[in-house]
Scaffold this active site. Structure first.
Site, short mmCIF file in Angstrom:
data_model
loop_
_atom_site.label_atom_id
_atom_site.label_comp_id
_atom_site.label_asym_id
_atom_site.label_seq_id
_atom_site.Cartn_x
_atom_site.Cartn_y
_atom_site.Cartn_z
N TYR A 164 -12.50 -56.71 73.12
CA TYR A 164 -11.34 -57.52 73.39
C TYR A 164 -9.92 -56.56 73.36
O TYR A 164 -9.27 -57.55 74.47
CB TYR A 164 -11.04 -58.15 72.16
CG TYR A 164 -10.38 -59.96 72.09
CD1 TYR A 164 -10.10 -60.69 73.46
CD2 TYR A 164 -9.33 -58.93 71.11
CE1 TYR A 164 -9.49 -61.34 72.99
CE2 TYR A 164 -8.29 -60.18 71.05
CZ TYR A 164 -8.17 -61.54 72.25
OH TYR A 164 -7.27 -62.06 71.98
N LYS A 168 -7.03 -57.78 76.50
CA LYS A 168 -6.01 -57.62 76.25
C LYS A 168 -4.70 -56.68 76.89
O LYS A 168 -3.65 -56.78 76.98
CB LYS A 168 -5.34 -58.44 74.96
CG LYS A 168 -6.48 -59.51 74.80
CD LYS A 168 -5.83 -60.89 75.33
CE LYS A 168 -6.33 -62.21 75.45
NZ LYS A 168 -5.43 -62.85 75.78
P1 NDP Z 1 -9.30 -71.47 71.81
O1 NDP Z 1 -10.74 -71.46 71.59
O2 NDP Z 1 -9.64 -72.83 70.89
O3 NDP Z 1 -9.20 -71.50 73.23
C1 NDP Z 1 -9.08 -70.86 73.94
C2 NDP Z 1 -9.25 -71.98 76.02
O4 NDP Z 1 -9.83 -71.34 76.29
C3 NDP Z 1 -9.97 -72.75 75.93
O5 NDP Z 1 -9.62 -74.32 76.30
C4 NDP Z 1 -11.60 -72.86 76.88
O6 NDP Z 1 -11.33 -74.32 77.16
C5 NDP Z 1 -10.82 -71.80 77.83
N1 NDP Z 1 -11.81 -71.04 78.36
C6 NDP Z 1 -12.58 -70.03 77.64
N2 NDP Z 1 -13.58 -69.55 78.57
C7 NDP Z 1 -12.89 -70.08 79.96
C8 NDP Z 1 -13.25 -69.38 81.13
N3 NDP Z 1 -13.95 -68.87 80.91
N4 NDP Z 1 -12.86 -70.62 82.01
C9 NDP Z 1 -11.85 -71.38 81.72
N5 NDP Z 1 -11.57 -71.66 80.71
C10 NDP Z 1 -11.69 -70.88 80.19
O7 NDP Z 1 -8.51 -70.11 71.58
P2 NDP Z 1 -6.95 -69.83 71.82
O8 NDP Z 1 -6.40 -70.68 71.93
O9 NDP Z 1 -6.75 -69.24 70.56
O10 NDP Z 1 -7.12 -68.60 73.39
C11 NDP Z 1 -5.66 -69.02 73.66
C12 NDP Z 1 -5.44 -67.25 74.23
O11 NDP Z 1 -4.83 -67.03 73.22
C13 NDP Z 1 -6.86 -66.99 74.61
O12 NDP Z 1 -6.79 -65.93 75.86
C14 NDP Z 1 -6.89 -65.69 72.96
O13 NDP Z 1 -6.99 -64.32 73.23
C15 NDP Z 1 -5.35 -65.66 72.95
N6 NDP Z 1 -4.47 -65.19 71.80
C16 NDP Z 1 -5.68 -65.82 70.83
C17 NDP Z 1 -4.99 -65.33 69.02
C18 NDP Z 1 -5.69 -65.97 67.75
O14 NDP Z 1 -5.83 -65.50 67.07
N7 NDP Z 1 -5.67 -67.34 68.10
C19 NDP Z 1 -4.49 -64.33 68.87
C20 NDP Z 1 -3.81 -63.80 70.18
C21 NDP Z 1 -4.17 -63.87 71.33
P3 NDP Z 1 -13.01 -74.46 77.60
O15 NDP Z 1 -14.43 -73.65 76.48
O16 NDP Z 1 -13.05 -75.73 77.88
O17 NDP Z 1 -13.79 -73.70 78.97
C1 8X3 Z 2 -7.19 -62.36 68.96
C2 8X3 Z 2 -5.58 -62.36 67.86
O1 8X3 Z 2 -6.00 -59.15 66.95
O2 8X3 Z 2 -7.14 -61.16 65.55
O3 8X3 Z 2 -5.52 -61.76 70.27
O4 8X3 Z 2 -8.06 -60.94 67.74
S1 8X3 Z 2 -6.68 -60.12 66.48
#
Ligand code: NDP
Ligand code: 8X3
Length: 264
Positions: A164, A168
């Site tokens: 992961y 990123k």
């Molecule tokens: P969620 O799991 O709540 O949302 C992830 C979204 O990505 C969902 O809408 C899912 O939709 C979609 N998704 C996953 N795989 C696919 C795919 N193959 N094609 C299209 N859509 C996809 O997580 P977050 O909102 O937390 O994540 C959003 C972003 O933020 C990510 O890039 C994550 O890495 C990043 N992030 C999150 C952090 C955290 O602590 N939560 C911190 C830093 C970054 P569906 O399943 O319907 O396809």
């Molecule tokens: C998601 C945050 O650092 O917990 O990007 O993996 S972390």
């Protein structure tokens, strides 16, 4: 809000978490005149988001599309099949992304490695390549915004997150290079890196185990999807000459990827 008037905005991963919050926040900020293209694999959930937005933002047109960003053919089809009124995209929010497990080498499943790279890296690159020609075709050598959701994990790799974190870090490199490549245009390339946000992220990481996911946030107050959405909408809403190139956002208890103050 005025700067968002009439914009057409694509959000990937708009069915949950940060992406869903971005959809709602864009609509809340410009409820009178906006077009949102909401994409994810869960089409029914996108329709729920569209219904929620229709309930408070009458001037926002929403086009939900089932799209798996890890499949390049679906991305090509998606762009080719956009209805005329949604074709002139102004903003792409590359948000879709996920983490699978906490396995360490040599025990990381090849399927999980592939899912993470094809979604978080190849997906972001393929979406960007599909939409950029629309931006570049504009007068003055091109305009539009690309917002990539990176992570603290891309800056600071941690044990149990090697893949992961590597995805990123790749997003970060791609974003940085792209900003330089587009320097002669008015296309803004924006990276927003959240720290800990409570969404479905940890539920997905632990294969649907909600109890395990809940433990991640025990004794801490994580950010919400809305907190990140506010920054995304702020970045896109700046004057055209202002590029919020790179932003790191922590909740106040977090000082690094793995430095958290927990109440016990
Ligand atoms: P969620 O799991 O709540 O949302 C992830 C979204 O990505 C969902 O809408 C899912 O939709 C979609 N998704 C996953 N795989 C696919 C795919 N193959 N094609 C299209 N859509 C996809 O997580 P977050 O909102 O937390 O994540 C959003 C972003 O933020 C990510 O890039 C994550 O890495 C990043 N992030 C999150 C952090 C955290 O602590 N939560 C911190 C830093 C970054 P569906 O399943 O319907 O396809
Ligand atoms: C998601 C945050 O650092 O917990 O990007 O993996 S972390």
């Amino acid at each position: 809000a005025a700067r968002l008037k009439g914009k057409t905005i694509v959000i990937t991963g708009a069915s949950s978490g940060i992406g869903r919050s971005c959809a709602v926040e864009f609509a809340r900020t410009q409820p009178d005149d906006l077009k949102l293209i909401l994409t994810a694999r869960r089409y029914d959930t996108l329709k729920e988001v569209a219904a929620e937005i229709a309930g408070f933002a009458k001037g926002v047109k929403v086009h939900p599309v089932k799209l798996d960003v890890s499949n390049p053919e679906e991305i090509d089809k998606f762009v080719g099949q956009l209805p005329d009124e949604f074709k002139e995209i102004d903003v792409l929010v590359n948000n879709a992304g996920l983490v699978k497990g906490v396995a360490q080498a040599p025990n990381i499943s090849p399927a999980d490695i592939n899912t993470m790279f094809s979604t978080n890296v190849t997906g972001v690159i393929a979406m960007t390549q599909a939409i950029l020609p629309i931006f570049k075709a504009r007068s003055d050598g091109g305009r539009g915004d690309i917002v990539n959701i990176g992570s603290i994990a891309g800056r600071e790799p941690y044990q149990g997150g090697s893949i992961y974190c590597a995805t990123k870090a790749a997003v970060r490199s791609f974003t940085d290079a792209l900003r330089k490549e587009l320097i002669a245009t008015r296309i803004r390339v924006i990276e927003i890196d959240p720290g800990q946000v409570e969404t479905e992220f940890s539920v997905v990481r632990f294969g649907g185990d909600k109890e395990k996911a809940k433990k991640v946030y025990e004794g801490v107050e994580p950010l919400t999807g809305e907190d990140i959405a506010e920054v995304v909408v702020f970045a896109v809403g700046r004057r055209e000459n202002v590029v919020l190139a790179d932003t790191l956002i922590f909740p106040s208890h977090q000082g690094a990827a793995t430095v958290m103050h927990r109440k016990t």
